[in-house]
Design a protein around this motif. Structure first.
Motif, PDB file in Angstrom:
ATOM      1  N   SER A 254       8.647  11.627  -4.001  1.00  0.00           N
ATOM      2  CA  SER A 254       8.466  10.552  -3.007  1.00  0.00           C
ATOM      3  C   SER A 254       9.796   9.998  -2.522  1.00  0.00           C
ATOM      4  O   SER A 254       9.878   9.451  -1.418  1.00  0.00           O
ATOM      5  CB  SER A 254       7.620   9.433  -3.603  1.00  0.00           C
ATOM      6  N   GLU A 255      10.829  10.140  -3.328  1.00  0.00           N
ATOM      7  CA  GLU A 255      12.162   9.646  -2.963  1.00  0.00           C
ATOM      8  C   GLU A 255      13.020  10.733  -2.337  1.00  0.00           C
ATOM      9  O   GLU A 255      14.215  10.529  -2.092  1.00  0.00           O
ATOM     10  CB  GLU A 255      12.849   9.089  -4.211  1.00  0.00           C
TER      11      GLU A 255
ATOM     12  N   GLY B 295       3.380  12.594  -2.181  1.00  0.00           N
ATOM     13  CA  GLY B 295       3.102  12.156  -0.822  1.00  0.00           C
ATOM     14  C   GLY B 295       2.443  10.788  -0.789  1.00  0.00           C
ATOM     15  O   GLY B 295       2.783   9.933   0.046  1.00  0.00           O
ATOM     16  N   LEU B 296       1.494  10.555  -1.697  1.00  0.00           N
ATOM     17  CA  LEU B 296       0.867   9.234  -1.789  1.00  0.00           C
ATOM     18  C   LEU B 296       1.884   8.169  -2.182  1.00  0.00           C
ATOM     19  O   LEU B 296       1.892   7.066  -1.631  1.00  0.00           O
ATOM     20  CB  LEU B 296      -0.268   9.267  -2.813  1.00  0.00           C
ATOM     21  N   TYR B 297       2.751   8.523  -3.125  1.00  0.00           N
ATOM     22  CA  TYR B 297       3.775   7.570  -3.555  1.00  0.00           C
ATOM     23  C   TYR B 297       4.743   7.247  -2.408  1.00  0.00           C
ATOM     24  O   TYR B 297       5.234   6.126  -2.302  1.00  0.00           O
ATOM     25  CB  TYR B 297       4.557   8.137  -4.736  1.00  0.00           C
ATOM     26  N   ALA B 298       5.031   8.231  -1.570  1.00  0.00           N
ATOM     27  CA  ALA B 298       5.928   8.002  -0.440  1.00  0.00           C
ATOM     28  C   ALA B 298       5.330   6.999   0.539  1.00  0.00           C
ATOM     29  O   ALA B 298       6.042   6.231   1.188  1.00  0.00           O
ATOM     30  CB  ALA B 298       6.224   9.326   0.271  1.00  0.00           C
ATOM     31  N   ILE B 299       4.004   6.979   0.633  1.00  0.00           N
ATOM     32  CA  ILE B 299       3.320   6.061   1.551  1.00  0.00           C
ATOM     33  C   ILE B 299       3.118   4.691   0.923  1.00  0.00           C
ATOM     34  O   ILE B 299       3.396   3.651   1.537  1.00  0.00           O
ATOM     35  CB  ILE B 299       1.958   6.650   1.963  1.00  0.00           C
ATOM     36  N   ALA B 300       2.642   4.673  -0.335  1.00  0.00           N
ATOM     37  CA  ALA B 300       2.228   3.412  -0.959  1.00  0.00           C
ATOM     38  C   ALA B 300       3.166   2.920  -2.056  1.00  0.00           C
ATOM     39  O   ALA B 300       2.933   1.861  -2.628  1.00  0.00           O
ATOM     40  CB  ALA B 300       0.817   3.580  -1.542  1.00  0.00           C
TER      41      ALA B 300
ATOM     42  N   VAL C 233      -1.865   3.805  -7.775  1.00  0.00           N
ATOM     43  CA  VAL C 233      -2.162   4.550  -6.550  1.00  0.00           C
ATOM     44  C   VAL C 233      -2.684   5.938  -6.914  1.00  0.00           C
ATOM     45  O   VAL C 233      -3.671   6.423  -6.351  1.00  0.00           O
ATOM     46  CB  VAL C 233      -0.903   4.661  -5.668  1.00  0.00           C
TER      47      VAL C 233
END
Length: 437
Positions: free
Chosen positions: A57-58, A83-88, A94
């Motif tokens: 995500s980073e 990808g979810l971590y990049a958004i939320a 999450v």
């Protein structure tokens, strides 16, 4: 009594399915909230997946804690989680919400597959069993690959069932199946042997000419390999070694095939933990990742060659453990769930063998379902292939309950078919009794 609820299900299928899905949501959220808890990366494999997803995500890619390229885990789940971590944001909750959504989707896909195979009645019974299946509930709130893998596997089965009985006119279905098989393999490498087995069964059993069968198999495997190949090439370029799926297989194999597995009762049928306890760990500890994987495979194979009788007995222990109805506490322990925290519900779940309460009736029904549906064997062959592959792999690796989780949806479908068969037999018996009276 059995006939009345089944009759109601046939009259109100949409309402019943809605209730089943709501139950699935409630019990999975309840397990997450009351047992797993919030703001925790859990135990077992969970911290590893969370760490890789956070780095992804980073923008860091698939790297180990030292910042070096890694293939220690199959890529699909960490990539989606990243990808979810990049958004939320890199919040494990999450990921758990995503897991719960996948867990509920599994229940719906069980319904869809069972209806395609049998009837709406059987589909609703199967979905109901899947909704309260304790193993599927456990895994639906944990940061592990099984939920995603099972979703993709069920989609693959939905595409494939019926093909050998009523072949499609074009190979397009096999292109879709290849896409799903490739994604499955990137979620868990277990799926690749399933793809090979499905290809072999298609060549041997499909009711059409050899040319058509070959064309479908070639399309299926080309698409499957095309999905897997970029990850393998990435591993070669960045790690300097050809790693098709992961570098985790070797150590899992060796943890399951060494003298401690044979001599120590608590390790029979499962892996030796902690990892540093395996024999000759010092020969593996400081090796580079890919070399570590190769050497672990060699050490496990050396043990089998030197002790073939031990391996045969150990395979039986793995088989027995894979199919046991008793304690799911090993799964709870692997997830970091114990009685030390999480409140009253967590303590009850960690101590009560809810797995046995469910599987004592369900596994015999599964066996009955296998026997009573043999006449449909051609359309059930994809299900047989999935079950057979996971059972055989458990004999090679380990027979933990977690290893059985991917076939739990199939167990529920065939158990539901058995319940429907019992209900129909009961109805015929009552009808015959009424005529005689």
């Amino acid at each position: 009594m059995l006939l009345h609820p089944i009759s109601f299900m046939e009259r109100k299928p949409r309402a019943v399915l809605t209730v089943i899905l709501l139950v699935a949501v409630v019990v999975r959220l309840g397990f997450w909230f009351a047992v797993v808890g919030f703001d925790t990366t859990g135990g077992g494999d969970e911290p590893g997946y969370h760490r890789i997803a956070t780095v992804i995500s980073e923008g860091g890619g698939f790297v180990n804690p030292l910042g070096e390229p890694t293939a220690a885990r199959p890529p699909l789940y960490p990539a989606l989680l990243g990808g979810l971590y990049a958004i939320a944001g890199p919040d494990p909750d999450v990921g758990r919400a995503f897991q719960v959504a996948l867990g509920v989707l599994i229940v719906f896909l069980v319904f869809a597959l069972a209806r395609r195979l049998f009837s709406t009645k059987v589909a609703l019974l199967a979905a109901g069993l899947a909704a309260v299946n304790p193993g599927l509930i456990y895994l639906s709130a944990l940061l592990v690959t099984e939920n995603l893998y099972v979703v993709l596997l069920l989609l693959l089965l939905i595409v494939m069932v019926g093909e050998w009985k009523n072949p499609a006119r074009t190979p397009s279905r096999f292109a879709v199946a290849g896409l799903l098989a490739g994604l499955c393999s990137l979620a868990r490498p277990t799926a690749f042997p399933i793809a090979l087995l499905l290809s072999g069964l298609t060549l041997v059993l499909a009711r059409e000419n050899l040319g058509s069968r070959l064309k479908k198999v070639v399309v299926f495997m080309l698409v499957t390999v095309a999905l897997v190949l970029p990850w393998s090439v990435r591993n070669y370029v960045q790690m300097g070694d050809w790693v098709t799926f992961t570098t985790h297989g070797g150590i899992t194999f060796y943890e399951s095939n060494n003298m401690l597995n044979y001599e120590v009762p608590e390790f029979r049928g499962i892996v030796v933990l902690p990892r540093r306890a395996v024999p000759n760990w010092d020969q593996l500890a400081d090796l580079p990742e890919a070399e570590h994987d190769r050497r672990a495979w060699e050490m496990g194979l050396d043990f089998i060659r030197e002790h073939p009788g031990h391996f045969t007995r150990m395979a039986w222990w793995k088989f027995a453990r894979f199919w046991r109805v008793g304690s799911g506490l090993d799964l709870a322990g692997a997830a970091g769930l114990d009685s030390s925290g999480g409140g009253f519900v967590a303590r009850v779940v960690s101590r009560l063998d809810v797995f046995a309460l469910y599987w004592i009736p369900v596994l015999p029904l599964f066996v009955l379902g296998l026997l009573t549906t043999l006449r449909h064997y051609r359309k059930l062959l994809p299900l047989y292939a999935v079950v057979a592959t996971h059972v055989l792999l458990s004999l090679v690796f380990h027979g933990s309950l977690r290893a059985r989780m991917p076939i739990e949806p199939i167990i529920t479908i065939l158990a539901a078919a058995a319940i429907a068969w019992i209900a129909a037999a009961t109805a015929r018996h009552r009808a015959a009794g009424s005529r005689h009276s």
